[in-house]
Structure formats: structure tokens, C-alpha cells
Design a protein around this motif. Structure first.
Motif, PDB file in Angstrom:
ATOM      1  N   VAL A 205       1.082  -0.740  -0.086  1.00 40.44           N
ATOM      2  CA  VAL A 205      -0.189   0.179   0.157  1.00 40.44           C
ATOM      3  C   VAL A 205       1.266   1.144  -0.086  1.00 40.44           C
ATOM      4  O   VAL A 205       1.367   1.197   0.703  1.00 40.44           O
ATOM      5  CB  VAL A 205      -0.709  -0.110   0.866  1.00 40.44           C
ATOM      6  CG1 VAL A 205      -1.511   1.369   1.355  1.00 40.44           C
ATOM      7  CG2 VAL A 205      -1.920  -1.072   0.959  1.00 40.44           C
ATOM      8  N   SER A 206       0.327   2.111  -0.952  1.00 36.78           N
ATOM      9  CA  SER A 206       1.350   3.460  -1.039  1.00 36.78           C
ATOM     10  C   SER A 206       0.983   4.235   0.070  1.00 36.78           C
ATOM     11  O   SER A 206      -0.250   4.327   0.457  1.00 36.78           O
ATOM     12  CB  SER A 206       1.508   4.188  -2.399  1.00 36.78           C
ATOM     13  OG  SER A 206       0.013   4.035  -2.524  1.00 36.78           O
ATOM     14  N   GLU A 207       1.384   5.526   0.374  1.00 38.98           N
ATOM     15  CA  GLU A 207       1.119   6.861   1.196  1.00 38.98           C
ATOM     16  C   GLU A 207       0.106   7.013   0.688  1.00 38.98           C
ATOM     17  O   GLU A 207      -1.064   8.023   1.326  1.00 38.98           O
ATOM     18  CB  GLU A 207       2.396   7.708   0.913  1.00 38.98           C
ATOM     19  CG  GLU A 207       3.553   6.963   2.039  1.00 38.98           C
ATOM     20  CD  GLU A 207       2.577   6.466   3.693  1.00 38.98           C
ATOM     21  OE1 GLU A 207       1.876   8.073   4.416  1.00 38.98           O
ATOM     22  OE2 GLU A 207       3.359   5.241   4.683  1.00 38.98           O
ATOM     23  N   GLU A 208       0.212   7.402  -0.884  1.00 40.09           N
ATOM     24  CA  GLU A 208      -1.233   8.133  -1.706  1.00 40.09           C
ATOM     25  C   GLU A 208      -2.222   7.121  -1.220  1.00 40.09           C
ATOM     26  O   GLU A 208      -3.293   8.551  -1.661  1.00 40.09           O
ATOM     27  CB  GLU A 208      -0.517   8.402  -3.491  1.00 40.09           C
ATOM     28  CG  GLU A 208       0.440   8.697  -3.594  1.00 40.09           C
ATOM     29  CD  GLU A 208       1.970   8.530  -3.599  1.00 40.09           C
ATOM     30  OE1 GLU A 208       2.668   9.388  -3.299  1.00 40.09           O
ATOM     31  OE2 GLU A 208       1.701   6.998  -3.270  1.00 40.09           O
ATOM     32  N   GLU A 209      -2.644   6.765  -0.856  1.00 40.43           N
ATOM     33  CA  GLU A 209      -3.371   5.244  -1.298  1.00 40.43           C
ATOM     34  C   GLU A 209      -4.293   5.612   0.985  1.00 40.43           C
ATOM     35  O   GLU A 209      -5.044   5.895   0.317  1.00 40.43           O
ATOM     36  CB  GLU A 209      -3.210   3.674  -1.338  1.00 40.43           C
ATOM     37  CG  GLU A 209      -2.463   3.896  -2.804  1.00 40.43           C
ATOM     38  CD  GLU A 209      -3.449   2.290  -3.383  1.00 40.43           C
ATOM     39  OE1 GLU A 209      -3.098   1.013  -4.084  1.00 40.43           O
ATOM     40  OE2 GLU A 209      -1.491   1.855  -2.398  1.00 40.43           O
ATOM     41  N   ILE A 210      -3.211   5.630   1.368  1.00 39.95           N
ATOM     42  CA  ILE A 210      -3.982   5.986   2.473  1.00 39.95           C
ATOM     43  C   ILE A 210      -4.403   7.639   2.966  1.00 39.95           C
ATOM     44  O   ILE A 210      -4.847   7.667   3.904  1.00 39.95           O
ATOM     45  CB  ILE A 210      -2.259   5.433   3.521  1.00 39.95           C
ATOM     46  CG1 ILE A 210      -1.804   4.609   3.193  1.00 39.95           C
ATOM     47  CG2 ILE A 210      -2.735   6.121   5.074  1.00 39.95           C
ATOM     48  CD1 ILE A 210      -0.705   4.196   3.527  1.00 39.95           C
ATOM     49  N   ALA A 211      -4.000   8.451   2.084  1.00 39.39           N
ATOM     50  CA  ALA A 211      -4.290   9.847   2.745  1.00 39.39           C
ATOM     51  C   ALA A 211      -6.073   9.581   2.984  1.00 39.39           C
ATOM     52  O   ALA A 211      -6.679   9.669   1.937  1.00 39.39           O
ATOM     53  CB  ALA A 211      -3.264  10.092   1.575  1.00 39.39           C
ATOM     54  N   GLY A 212      -6.577   9.857   3.437  1.00 43.60           N
ATOM     55  CA  GLY A 212      -7.557  10.416   3.613  1.00 43.60           C
ATOM     56  C   GLY A 212      -8.181   9.973   4.244  1.00 43.60           C
ATOM     57  O   GLY A 212      -9.954   9.642   4.667  1.00 43.60           O
ATOM     58  N   ARG A 213      -7.818   8.918   4.769  1.00 45.48           N
ATOM     59  CA  ARG A 213      -8.340   7.378   5.669  1.00 45.48           C
ATOM     60  C   ARG A 213      -8.477   7.170   6.610  1.00 45.48           C
ATOM     61  O   ARG A 213      -7.056   8.058   7.354  1.00 45.48           O
ATOM     62  CB  ARG A 213      -7.648   5.940   4.423  1.00 45.48           C
ATOM     63  CG  ARG A 213      -7.811   5.733   3.376  1.00 45.48           C
ATOM     64  CD  ARG A 213      -7.576   4.144   3.376  1.00 45.48           C
ATOM     65  NE  ARG A 213      -8.474   3.961   2.190  1.00 45.48           N
ATOM     66  CZ  ARG A 213      -9.056   3.094   1.362  1.00 45.48           C
ATOM     67  NH1 ARG A 213      -9.633   2.720   2.669  1.00 45.48           N
ATOM     68  NH2 ARG A 213      -9.511   3.237   0.291  1.00 45.48           N
TER      69      ARG A 213
ATOM     70  N   SER B  25      -6.571 -12.048  -4.216  1.00 42.47           N
ATOM     71  CA  SER B  25      -6.774 -12.618  -3.093  1.00 42.47           C
ATOM     72  C   SER B  25      -6.179 -12.959  -1.856  1.00 42.47           C
ATOM     73  O   SER B  25      -6.313 -13.088  -0.546  1.00 42.47           O
ATOM     74  CB  SER B  25      -7.687 -13.583  -3.647  1.00 42.47           C
ATOM     75  OG  SER B  25      -7.296 -14.880  -4.548  1.00 42.47           O
ATOM     76  N   ASN B  26      -4.804 -13.604  -2.321  1.00 40.50           N
ATOM     77  CA  ASN B  26      -4.507 -13.741  -1.968  1.00 40.50           C
ATOM     78  C   ASN B  26      -2.628 -11.929  -1.164  1.00 40.50           C
ATOM     79  O   ASN B  26      -2.086 -12.750  -0.861  1.00 40.50           O
ATOM     80  CB  ASN B  26      -2.778 -15.191  -2.522  1.00 40.50           C
ATOM     81  CG  ASN B  26      -3.822 -16.276  -1.824  1.00 40.50           C
ATOM     82  OD1 ASN B  26      -5.197 -16.207  -1.844  1.00 40.50           O
ATOM     83  ND2 ASN B  26      -3.303 -17.349  -2.324  1.00 40.50           N
ATOM     84  N   GLY B  27      -2.582 -11.687  -2.206  1.00 39.97           N
ATOM     85  CA  GLY B  27      -2.004 -10.523  -2.180  1.00 39.97           C
ATOM     86  C   GLY B  27      -2.519  -9.466  -1.643  1.00 39.97           C
ATOM     87  O   GLY B  27      -2.501  -9.247   0.164  1.00 39.97           O
ATOM     88  N   ILE B  28      -2.257  -8.058  -2.058  1.00 44.45           N
ATOM     89  CA  ILE B  28      -2.602  -7.018  -1.847  1.00 44.45           C
ATOM     90  C   ILE B  28      -4.200  -7.022  -0.816  1.00 44.45           C
ATOM     91  O   ILE B  28      -3.978  -6.426   0.015  1.00 44.45           O
ATOM     92  CB  ILE B  28      -2.290  -6.417  -3.100  1.00 44.45           C
ATOM     93  CG1 ILE B  28      -2.451  -4.493  -2.085  1.00 44.45           C
ATOM     94  CG2 ILE B  28      -3.954  -6.286  -3.676  1.00 44.45           C
ATOM     95  CD1 ILE B  28      -1.499  -4.031  -1.627  1.00 44.45           C
ATOM     96  N   CYS B  29      -5.258  -7.926  -1.627  1.00 40.04           N
ATOM     97  CA  CYS B  29      -6.684  -7.747  -0.280  1.00 40.04           C
ATOM     98  C   CYS B  29      -6.145  -8.092   0.584  1.00 40.04           C
ATOM     99  O   CYS B  29      -7.090  -7.943   1.838  1.00 40.04           O
ATOM    100  CB  CYS B  29      -7.196  -7.803  -1.459  1.00 40.04           C
ATOM    101  SG  CYS B  29      -7.837  -7.032  -2.833  1.00 40.04           S
ATOM    102  N   SER B  30      -5.803  -9.112   0.847  1.00 38.58           N
ATOM    103  CA  SER B  30      -5.469 -10.153   2.146  1.00 38.58           C
ATOM    104  C   SER B  30      -4.980  -9.500   3.404  1.00 38.58           C
ATOM    105  O   SER B  30      -3.926  -9.431   2.879  1.00 38.58           O
ATOM    106  CB  SER B  30      -5.003 -11.470   1.501  1.00 38.58           C
ATOM    107  OG  SER B  30      -4.967 -12.364   2.895  1.00 38.58           O
ATOM    108  N   LEU B  31      -5.272  -9.546   4.794  1.00 34.95           N
ATOM    109  CA  LEU B  31      -5.409  -8.740   5.511  1.00 34.95           C
ATOM    110  C   LEU B  31      -4.422  -9.748   5.920  1.00 34.95           C
ATOM    111  O   LEU B  31      -4.184  -9.940   7.413  1.00 34.95           O
ATOM    112  CB  LEU B  31      -6.818  -8.322   6.502  1.00 34.95           C
ATOM    113  CG  LEU B  31      -7.592  -7.951   5.956  1.00 34.95           C
ATOM    114  CD1 LEU B  31      -8.941  -7.587   6.777  1.00 34.95           C
ATOM    115  CD2 LEU B  31      -6.418  -6.543   4.838  1.00 34.95           C
ATOM    116  N   ASN B  32      -2.799  -9.730   4.925  1.00 35.85           N
ATOM    117  CA  ASN B  32      -1.690 -10.510   6.026  1.00 35.85           C
ATOM    118  C   ASN B  32      -1.297  -9.643   7.371  1.00 35.85           C
ATOM    119  O   ASN B  32      -1.242  -8.106   6.956  1.00 35.85           O
ATOM    120  CB  ASN B  32      -0.900 -10.601   4.979  1.00 35.85           C
ATOM    121  CG  ASN B  32      -1.516 -11.120   4.128  1.00 35.85           C
ATOM    122  OD1 ASN B  32      -1.859 -11.998   3.959  1.00 35.85           O
ATOM    123  ND2 ASN B  32      -0.885 -11.250   2.749  1.00 35.85           N
ATOM    124  N   PRO B  33      -0.483 -10.507   8.261  1.00 38.72           N
ATOM    125  CA  PRO B  33       0.371 -10.372   9.314  1.00 38.72           C
ATOM    126  C   PRO B  33       1.081  -9.046   9.029  1.00 38.72           C
ATOM    127  O   PRO B  33       2.255  -9.048   8.037  1.00 38.72           O
ATOM    128  CB  PRO B  33       0.384 -10.600  10.488  1.00 38.72           C
ATOM    129  CG  PRO B  33       0.618 -11.312   9.501  1.00 38.72           C
ATOM    130  CD  PRO B  33      -0.280 -12.027   8.484  1.00 38.72           C
TER     131      PRO B  33
END
Length: 717
Positions: free
Chosen positions: A243-251, A329-337
Motif C-alpha cells: 500500500v502506498s502513502e497516496e492510497e492511505i491519504a484521507g483514510r 485474493s492472497n496478496g494486496i487484498c488479503s489482511l496479512n500480518p
């Protein structure tokens, strides 16, 4: 207006005329006069009438008069065949199923769209009986089966036992298949009462005993897409793995909140995480954080279209066919630790009685601290492993509070009448060749129940919130059982000494819950639970809120699994649009119009996935029993019919004792009391009785297990 819309409008004009209360069946010429159709437009009118007849929307009598099917006690529906030749039609416009005797199917096959006529029954809670007048559209164009070669030709026995006839294959259409090959057949001729259907082999899957061919046969039979189209892979090629910093902005930044995931050991698509704290006022703050899949799966893309077509991930006995590619499904969307992940969070304040006092839904980012398994969480709650408690000391207090909240939520649900079905499920262990080596019961414990309760309260909260906001939505609906099924269930339960109380002629789910609680721990528990479950309607997706009978919930939806279910993904989009103030005007109108079709499609895909999963499990259970011929087991009678007694073993394997093979007497079927009894000796075998059975035959080709009763160990009534 497009040509298609013009044709539809003209058809609607004809139907509108016929739906008028003043309409009486008339001939085509009379209708042309009534509608003012000129001689010049006559060919167009005739074409429209022909289409409406073909669609089953109107009917032409022998005297040439046009009428609506319902005025002649006719209707259009989907035909579900039975291996014994009879079947049922599910009406397209709703209502109870119509029984079709074997002699009245008129060449209809499983899944066909048919025009039928009701000929009797249907009153006082009795099932209507009818006849099929015409097949409007064939439901099966391809099928999978076992090829057998005969001199000069071959034939295929369909895997789907509801297809009662074998398919004739001319030599030139066999693709070189030999006896024992599993093949995919394309239908070329559906035959009739005197002539067999015909087809051509379009794919040879392999020999029936080759490893993997059994599961591949199921995949082909249900036309499950395994590989994703090339354009889907092209679209996700540039998706980042972090996840990039740009995507986090505003959340809402929840990365400092202690958060965990709890799943099975082999789970790879982790779409829900949870957090819990106790507020200064003593209430709980429960956070349910769901993967923000809609951030990556944009509407109208090839990825979105493929996810919609699949509708759901399919969990087969040896593999998962995912709704989304593994990169998501197993990567960027999965809430891995230990990784930042984008989420949609529902944060609820819940009091000590389990009531949600307040909540908020936010676009968020989390950083899961621990990837926990159900087994580890249960060990921690039981306090059996000191080393484990030391290892997870940071989250132990939170887990204990979570377990307390779990109990509170369950007690509240139980009090309102939510029904809990605890049927044994099987986990089939396979070796590296795909051969079943062990069948184990799925463990249900406090840890699995904990996640279940948190997801349920979250789904209810979301559904109620957005119901009152009156935005387009997809609800999870579960209707009340129909009258006929309820009557059968009541009769069955009375035989075991259970009474069902009604109020104003209706049964509250609380009454069903009481019966299940009363049966708990008793020998008949499993059969009582199964019978009650069979009496219930199937839950489905709907665009309007219809409530959930089984959960005794006024509002319910599926919000918590967008990686593997399309309705959840669609709901996420609606929520995010609403949060952004974008749900209005044409956009809102468009979604509202589209949602009934989306809900119906997702319900259909869910059924297909369930059927495929059940079929693969059944195949592996048969294979597991291949070397058990001659062995004796204790089982419970799980079904009785006029052709046999079905017995389920403790490991969930089910086989049949054919009445024709019971040589000590001539046995008759008593449907009213759900039993078979000997005409001379009076010996009876009833649903729920415990029996000792010996395995006499196992056929991988037919997918059947045959038992013989060697002793009746206990009668439950």
C-alpha cells in the motif's frame, strides 16, 4: 429507441391488451382489429405473436384463440428432474413447486424452461400436480459422463443422475474415446419418448480412475472457469504488492489499534480482521475491518466482469477456484500480518446486553498484528498451553474480552429466536495423488463461534443502517418456510414427541430453536436438525429487504467477505459512494434498476458453487469406501423412500439399502410416518433409527455405496 426496445414495447402492448380485465380469448384476426394493426403490419404482428408463444408468455388454444397461460392454469417455470423419471417445476413468477409425474414430462429434461399446466392438487397445503405442455428452452447444452463403447457406436451415461437417459454417440462423433473415459458431450438432438438423445464428444478428460479426473469432471459439469482471461491478468499487472502513502491519504488511520485475524490453518485469503477494547463507560468497542477490495476491483473493468460472472469463490475438496486472481485474493487484498492494508471498517459500541448503541463505517487503513488460527485461539482460551499464553501475552486480555462478548451476542441472538444448526461437516484429507485417506469432522469451538458472532452483528448493523438510508443495496434474505413443508416437519417432529407451537397459524423461529435445543445431545439430534433444515427455505440475495427468518433478524446482508463473494463487493461500492456523497440522481436510479438482476445472478452462482462442492465431497467419500466392502458400521437412517433406506455413518458417509435386496420380507414405504415396514413380519425401519450396516458394494462409476442391514440397534421412538 433501439430496435430491441421497440420490439419489447410492441410485445408489451399485446400483453397489456390480454392482461385487461375485459379481455376474452380471441383469434389473431380479432386481436389485430382490437389493436388497430393494418394489413401492411400483419407480418410484424405474426412474428411478435410467434415470439410470445415461444417464450411461454401467451398460449394459443386448439381453436386458435390467444390466451394468457395463467387464465388456463398454465405457467412457465424451470423443470428439476429426478433420476426416477418424475420431477418438479419451479414457477417463474414464484409460488410452490408443481409435481410432474414421470408420464407427464413430455420429453422435458433437467433444467429445461417449460410451459406447464396444473391438473390437480394445490389446495389445503397439498402440492399441486401438473403436466408439461412444451419445452420452451433447453437448460443443458453440454454434459459430462462416462463413455462406453459398443460395436459401431458408443453412449455416455451422464454424471448428473437427474439426466435419466444415456446419450447416443455416433462413431464419427466419439473423438476416439474408449470405454471408461470421462468425456464432455455437446447435445445435438434431445430425442423424444421413443428415441434417445444424441451428442458429440468435444473433450476427453481422461480415464475414470486417473488421478484428478473425478474433480475435473465436476469442474466441467458445472462449467466453472478455472483460468482467468488474459485481459484480467493484463489489468492487474501493475497492481502494487504494498500500500502506498497516496492510497492511505484521507483514510482513518487505525494502524496503531491492536488488530488480529482469526482463520483456519490453511486459509490464504484473509478478508476480515477484528479489534476490541473496553470503553470508560464499560461498553465494548468492536472493530470489524474488511479488506477494501473495491479499491482494486473497479466497476466495468475486465476484472470486475469476470468476478461478477463467477459470483463467488468455489471451495472444492482439493482446491479453491477463486473469484479474484491470487495476486489480489492472497496478496494486496488479503489482511496479512505486519503489513499495511486498505480496509472498510465498521466500528460498533456494544453494551453488556449485546445491543449496538452506536456505530460508524469508515474508509480505513490497518496493520494486522497477529495472524491467528482457530486452533491457537481455542488453546489460549482454554489455558492448556502456558508457552502459547506467554507467546501471545499481548493479545490474551483482548481475546478473553472477545470471548465474553461472543457469549453476550449469542445469548441475545438466542433470546430473540435465532436458529443455530449444528450439523456435522466433514473435512476430507487427501494424499498427494488426490486419494482420500481420512474423513474428519470439522471442529466448531468458541474460536470459530467468536468470529461468526462478530461477523453476524456487523452484517446486521450494516444492513439496518443502509436500509434506513434508502440507497440501492443487496440484502441477504431468508423467507419463512412454506406451509406444506411446515406441515410435514410438524408431523415428523410429533413422531419423536416434539410439539411445535404456532401463533396465528405461523411458526416463530424461536419455536424451531427450542426444538433443536431440546434434541441436543439425544440420539435423534442429527436427524431432527437435518429434517428442520430441509423444511427451511434457502437463503438468497434480494434487492429489497425481506428479513432473515433463520437468524430472526429484520435486516441482514453479506458485507464481510468481498474477496470471495460478489454481493459483499457490490455493497462496499455502495457504502463508499454514500460516504463520498456520490449516490444520487441517475447513478442511484441505475443501480436500483439493476440490483434485482445482480441479486438473482449471485444467488444462482452461490447454488452452483454449493452443488459443485457437495458433488466433489460425495465423489471422495465413495472413493474412501472402495476398500471398505465387507466392513460393518453403525449408522442412522437419514432417509426413506419407496426404493430404499438411506443410512448415514458417523463419518458423514451415506449409502443406501435397496428394498429389493431386503430378502427377509416384502417391504412397503409409508410416507406419512417416514418408514418402511415388512408386509408379513411387521418389522419397520423409521427415519432416525440406529442400525448396523455392512458395506456390500461401492461403485465409483455410478457414485454409489450399497449397504445391507445386519442389525437394528436402537429405535428412537
Amino acid at each position: 429507441m433501439t430496435e430491441k426496445e421497440v420490439i419489447q414495447e410492441r410485445k408489451q402492448k399485446i400483453l397489456g391488451c390480454m392482461q385487461s380485465s375485459e379481455y376474452v380469448p380471441m383469434k389473431r384476426k380479432e386481436m389485430r382489429m382490437v389493436l388497430g394493426i393494418s394489413e401492411e403490419d400483419r407480418p410484424m404482428f405474426e412474428a411478435l405473436i410467434a415470439e410470445l408463444i415461444a417464450e411461454g408468455k401467451i398460449f394459443e388454444t386448439r381453436r386458435g384463440k390467444l390466451a394468457l397461460p395463467e387464465t388456463l392454469q398454465m405457467g412457465v417455470g424451470s423443470f428439476s428432474a429426478h433420476a426416477k423419471g418424475f420431477g418438479f417445476v419451479t414457477p417463474e413468477d414464484g409460488g410452490g413447486d408443481v409435481f410432474i409425474p414421470a408420464s407427464e414430462t413430455n420429453g422435458a429434461m433437467h433444467k429445461d424452461k417449460v410451459l406447464y399446466k396444473v391438473t390437480g392438487g394445490g389446495g389445503s397445503g397439498k402440492r399441486a400436480e401438473g403436466t408439461i405442455l412444451r419445452v420452451l428452452d433447453r437448460g443443458m447444452h453440454r454434459l459430462v459422463g462416462l463413455y462406453e463403447q459398443v460395436q459401431g457406436f458408443g453412449f455416455v451415461t451422464p454424471d448428473d443422475k437427474k439426466m435419466a437417459k444415456d446419450i447416443f454417440i455416433a462413431k464419427e462423433n466419439s473423438m476416439g474415446a474408449v470405454t471408461g473415459h470421462k468425456v464432455v458431450v455437446e447435445m445435438t438432438d434431445y430425442g423424444n419418448e421413443r428415441r434417445s438423445p444424441e451428442g458429440k464428444v468435444i473433450e476427453i478428460l481422461g480415464h475414470i480412475h486417473d488421478p484428478g479426473v473425478d474433480i475435473l469432471s465436476v469442474i466441467r459439469r458445472y462449467e466453472l472457469a478455472v483460468e482467468f482471461p488474459a485481459e484480467v491478468y493484463q489489468e492487474i499487472e501493475d497492481v502494487e504488492t504494498e500500500v502506498s502513502e497516496e492510497e492511505i491519504a484521507g483514510r482513518e488511520d487505525l494502524r496503531d489499534v491492536l488488530t488480529i485475524t482469526i482463520d483456519g490453518e490453511d486459509a490464504k485469503d484473509l478478508d476480515d480482521a477484528v479489534s476490541l477494547s473496553v470503553l470508560p463507560n464499560g461498553n465494548y468497542e468492536l472493530g470489524v475491518h474488511i479488506a477494501d477490495v473495491s479499491h482494486y476491483v473497479r466497476e466495468h473493468t475486465a476484472l470486475d466482469k469476470e468476478a461478477y460472472a463467477r459470483g463467488t469463490s468455489v471451495y472444492l475438496v482439493d482446491r479453491v477456484i477463486p473469484m479474484l486472481p491470487h495476486k489480489l485474493s492472497n496478496g494486496i487484498c488479503s489482511l496479512n500480518p505486519h503489513t499495511d492494508r486498505l480496509t472498510l471498517s465498521c466500528i460498533m459500541e456494544i453494551d453488556r446486553r449485546g445491543q449496538v448503541l452506536a456505530h460508524q463505517v469508515v474508509n480505513s487503513v490497518i496493520h494486522s498484528d497477529y495472524r491467528m488460527t482457530y486452533t491457537a485461539v481455542q488453546d489460549l482460551l482454554d489455558g492448556k498451553t502456558p508457552a502459547l499464553r506467554e507467546q501471545y501475552a499481548q493479545i490474551l486480555p483482548m481475546l478473553e474480552e472477545m470471548n465474553t462478548l461472543r457469549t453476550i451476542l449469542w445469548e441475545r441472538r438466542k433470546k430473540r429466536g435465532s436458529v443455530h444448526f449444528d450439523l456435522p461437516e466433514a473435512k476430507i484429507k487427501l494424499d498427494e495423488m488426490g486419494k482420500p485417506i481420512e474423513i474428519l469432522p470439522y471442529e466448531r469451538n468458541d474460536a470459530t463461534n467468536l468470529i461468526e458472532e462478530f461477523m453476524l452483528i456487523c452484517n446486521e448493523t450494516i444492513a439496518e443502517n443502509y436500509f434506513w438510508q434508502e440507497i440501492p443495496f443487496v440484502f441477504r434474505s431468508h423467507q419463512e418456510p412454506d406451509e406444506e413443508k411446515m406441515e410435514k416437519m410438524e408431523q415428523f417432529l410429533r413422531g419423536f414427541g416434539y410439539r411445535v407451537r404456532k401463533k396465528d397459524g405461523e411458526i416463530h423461529p424461536r419455536e424451531i430453536q427450542k426444538i433443536l435445543a431440546e434434541a441436543e445431545g439425544k440420539p435423534e439430534e442429527r436427524i431432527i436438525t437435518r429434517m428442520v433444515l430441509r423444511s427451511m427455505m434457502q437463503a438468497r440475495y434480494t434487492a429489497d429487504n425481506q428479513g432473515h427468518f433463520g437468524l430472526a433478524a429484520k435486516y441482514y446482508c453479506h458485507f464481510t467477505s468481498p474477496i470471495r463473494r460478489y454481493p459483499d463487493l457490490q455493497i462496499h461500492r455502495f457504502i463508499k459512494m454514500t460516504l463520498a456523497g456520490e449516490m444520487s440522481g441517475k447513478k442511484e436510479y441505475g443501480y436500483r434498476k439493476k440490483m434485482p438482476e445482480v441479486a438473482q445472478h449471485c444467488s444462482k452462482r452461490e447454488r452452483i458453487a454449493e452443488d459443485a462442492q457437495r458433488d466433489t465431497e460425495a465423489l471422495k467419500k465413495v472413493e474412501f469406501m472402495l476398500d471398505k466392502v465387507g466392513k460393518t458400521y453403525e449408522g442412522i437412517i437419514s432417509g426413506v423412500t419407496n426404493w430404499g433406506i438411506y443410512v448415514e455413518l458417523a463419518n458423514t458417509v451415506e449409502g443406501m439399502v435397496a428394498l429389493s435386496q431386503m430378502e427377509d420380507d416384502f417391504y412397503l414405504f409409508d410416507e406419512q410416518n417416514m418408514q418402511v415396514f415388512g408386509r408379513r413380519n411387521g418389522k419397520s425401519y423409521r427415519l432416525g433409527d440406529l442400525v448396523q450396516v455392512t458395506v456390500t458394494k461401492v461403485s465409483q462409476e455410478a457414485g454409489t455405496i450399497d449397504f445391507a442391514i445386519c442389525e437394528q440397534t436402537e429405535k428412537l421412538r
